[in-house]
Enzyme design. Structure first.
Site, short mmCIF file in Angstrom:
data_model
loop_
_atom_site.label_atom_id
_atom_site.label_comp_id
_atom_site.label_asym_id
_atom_site.label_seq_id
_atom_site.Cartn_x
_atom_site.Cartn_y
_atom_site.Cartn_z
N TYR A 1 0.85 -1.21 0.00
CA TYR A 1 0.00 0.00 0.00
C TYR A 1 0.87 1.25 0.00
O TYR A 1 0.57 2.23 -0.68
CB TYR A 1 -0.90 -0.02 1.24
CG TYR A 1 -1.76 1.20 1.45
CD1 TYR A 1 -3.06 1.25 0.98
CD2 TYR A 1 -1.29 2.31 2.16
CE1 TYR A 1 -3.87 2.36 1.19
CE2 TYR A 1 -2.07 3.42 2.38
CZ TYR A 1 -3.37 3.44 1.89
OH TYR A 1 -4.16 4.55 2.11
N HIS B 1 -11.94 2.07 -1.77
CA HIS B 1 -12.36 0.71 -2.14
C HIS B 1 -12.62 -0.13 -0.88
O HIS B 1 -13.67 -0.79 -0.77
CB HIS B 1 -11.25 0.08 -2.99
CG HIS B 1 -11.48 -1.35 -3.38
ND1 HIS B 1 -11.67 -1.73 -4.69
CD2 HIS B 1 -11.50 -2.50 -2.66
CE1 HIS B 1 -11.83 -3.04 -4.74
NE2 HIS B 1 -11.72 -3.53 -3.52
N GLU B 2 -11.68 -0.10 0.06
CA GLU B 2 -11.81 -0.92 1.26
C GLU B 2 -12.97 -0.46 2.14
O GLU B 2 -13.65 -1.28 2.75
CB GLU B 2 -10.50 -0.94 2.04
CG GLU B 2 -9.39 -1.72 1.37
CD GLU B 2 -9.79 -3.14 1.01
OE1 GLU B 2 -10.39 -3.83 1.86
OE2 GLU B 2 -9.51 -3.57 -0.12
N HIS C 1 -16.27 -2.00 1.52
CA HIS C 1 -16.41 -3.39 1.96
C HIS C 1 -16.98 -3.49 3.38
O HIS C 1 -17.28 -4.59 3.84
CB HIS C 1 -15.05 -4.09 1.97
CG HIS C 1 -14.57 -4.53 0.62
ND1 HIS C 1 -15.39 -5.03 -0.35
CD2 HIS C 1 -13.31 -4.56 0.08
CE1 HIS C 1 -14.69 -5.35 -1.42
NE2 HIS C 1 -13.42 -5.07 -1.19
N ASP D 1 -16.15 -7.99 -4.30
CA ASP D 1 -15.17 -7.90 -5.39
C ASP D 1 -15.69 -8.75 -6.54
O ASP D 1 -15.35 -9.92 -6.68
CB ASP D 1 -13.79 -8.37 -4.93
CG ASP D 1 -13.15 -7.39 -3.96
OD1 ASP D 1 -13.18 -6.18 -4.25
OD2 ASP D 1 -12.64 -7.83 -2.92
#
Length: 356
Positions: free
Chosen positions: A290, A311-312, A315, A326
């Site tokens: 990262y 993005h995370e 989730h 995903d």
């Protein structure tokens, strides 16, 4: 989780839980059959049904070696809680070990224990199935050039709850602890060197990009149709609301509903993983790779720290409900998703935000 090769290779597909209309050149080229081999053990047999060798990417697929979401599990019509990890993988500089060459009519088997990534302590009858999209490269190459689709048989199992509860959880049981910055819910004790500053910058950029994306969703119907396949008012409202929720969670002034770690302490940072989420705990963990990403990427659809964080966060059920999966990685795969899947795909949000 273990692999048993029927061929001298392993590999796989991308994204579980997506039923995607195939273009003529992207019809299903693999067959997936699920079989029960124990109380909560599953054997998946993947067969190349075509007449040419397939080079399949393993990330986020039924053949991913890691405790990712390989199948959907239902009981009494409701989804069984998933306790594994949802990673974001680095999609550039892919190496051969991430792929499998599967010759014509050849098969491989992959076995895994559902109880390691699902709460099956209740016991009783469950229904298991898998379907998704598989990124493909040319034989002996590592550049993604297409995809194929798969849908497994539907498997019914009768699980002994006590036996399933005795299986060790792949991502650990007890919550991680540490010193938490309540302004953002970053576990500051997990950060080393400049990592806290880098993560705070990423969260700030994620908030800014998410607010801009929420505005674009409401004002740019052509972009909505490009990424989310529809610009109807209900979808626009839902997408904008989700971006604003991510923006709030990303804001340094927020108390935060997720817990964010600068580093991994649960063993999920496998090769290729940029960051990952435990949706059952609303926890996000950054991986060493990262910190090798740029803070922001000016290249359209390029991965960076800000959109990886965005993005995370999609989730996490505390941020987006139901939380995003995903279902397709990268612009080509995202573009192949129908509207019903695009709105539930994490990378659709990160690519939309990056592309505005």
């Amino acid at each position: 989780m273990q692999f048993t090769a029927l061929l001298a290779a392993l590999g796989a597909p991308l994204a579980l839980a997506a039923s995607i209309p195939a273009a003529a050149h992207n019809h299903s080229m693999i067959d997936v059959q699920l079989a029960a081999t124990g109380n909560s053990m599953i054997k998946a047999t993947i067969t190349n049904t075509g007449d040419r060798t397939l080079n399949l990417l393993k990330f986020n697929t039924i053949m991913d070696e890691h405790p990712t979401r390989k199948v959907m599990v239902y009981q009494d019509g409701a989804e069984v809680q998933f306790t594994g990890m949802l990673p974001r993988y680095k999609m550039s500089d892919l190496t051969p070990e991430y792929f499998v060459n599967l010759g014509p009519k050849a098969s491989v088997e992959h076995s895994f224990d559902l109880a390691a990534t699902h709460d099956l302590s209740r016991g009783g009858k469950i229904v298991v199935k898998a379907h998704g999209m598989v990124p493909t490269a040319e034989e002996n190459a590592t550049t993604i050039t297409g995809h194929t689709l798969y849908e497994s048989n539907e498997l019914t199992m009768d699980v002994d709850g006590k036996q399933a509860a005795a299986v060790e959880q792949a991502m650990g049981g007890d919550d991680s602890t540490g010193v938490i910055d309540k302004r953002s819910n970053i576990v500051t004790s997990s950060c080393r060197g400049s990592q806290l500053r880098v993560l705070q910058t990423a969260l700030s950029n994620s908030a800014r990009l998410s607010r801009a994306a929420a505005s674009a969703a409401q004002r740019n119907p052509s972009k909505m149709r490009e990424y989310f396949k529809t610009a109807d008012s209900r979808t626009v409202q839902k997408v904008a609301s989700r971006f604003l929720s991510v923006a709030r969670e990303s804001s340094s002034g927020s108390t935060g509903r997720t817990t964010y770690y600068c580093n991994d302490n649960r063993g999920g940072c496998h090769p290729g993983v940029l960051a990952y989420t435990l949706p059952s705990k609303n926890q996000v963990f950054n991986c060493p790779s990262y910190y090798q990403l740029p803070a922001l990427n000016n290249r359209c659809h390029g991965q960076d720290q800000a959109t990886t964080t965005l993005h995370e966060l999609t989730h996490n059920p505390a941020v987006v409900t139901p939380f995003c999966e995903d279902l397709g990685y990268g612009y080509q795969r995202v573009s192949a998703l129908p509207a019903s899947k695009a709105i539930q795909n994490a990378d659709t949000y990160s690519l939309f935000a990056n592309g505005m």
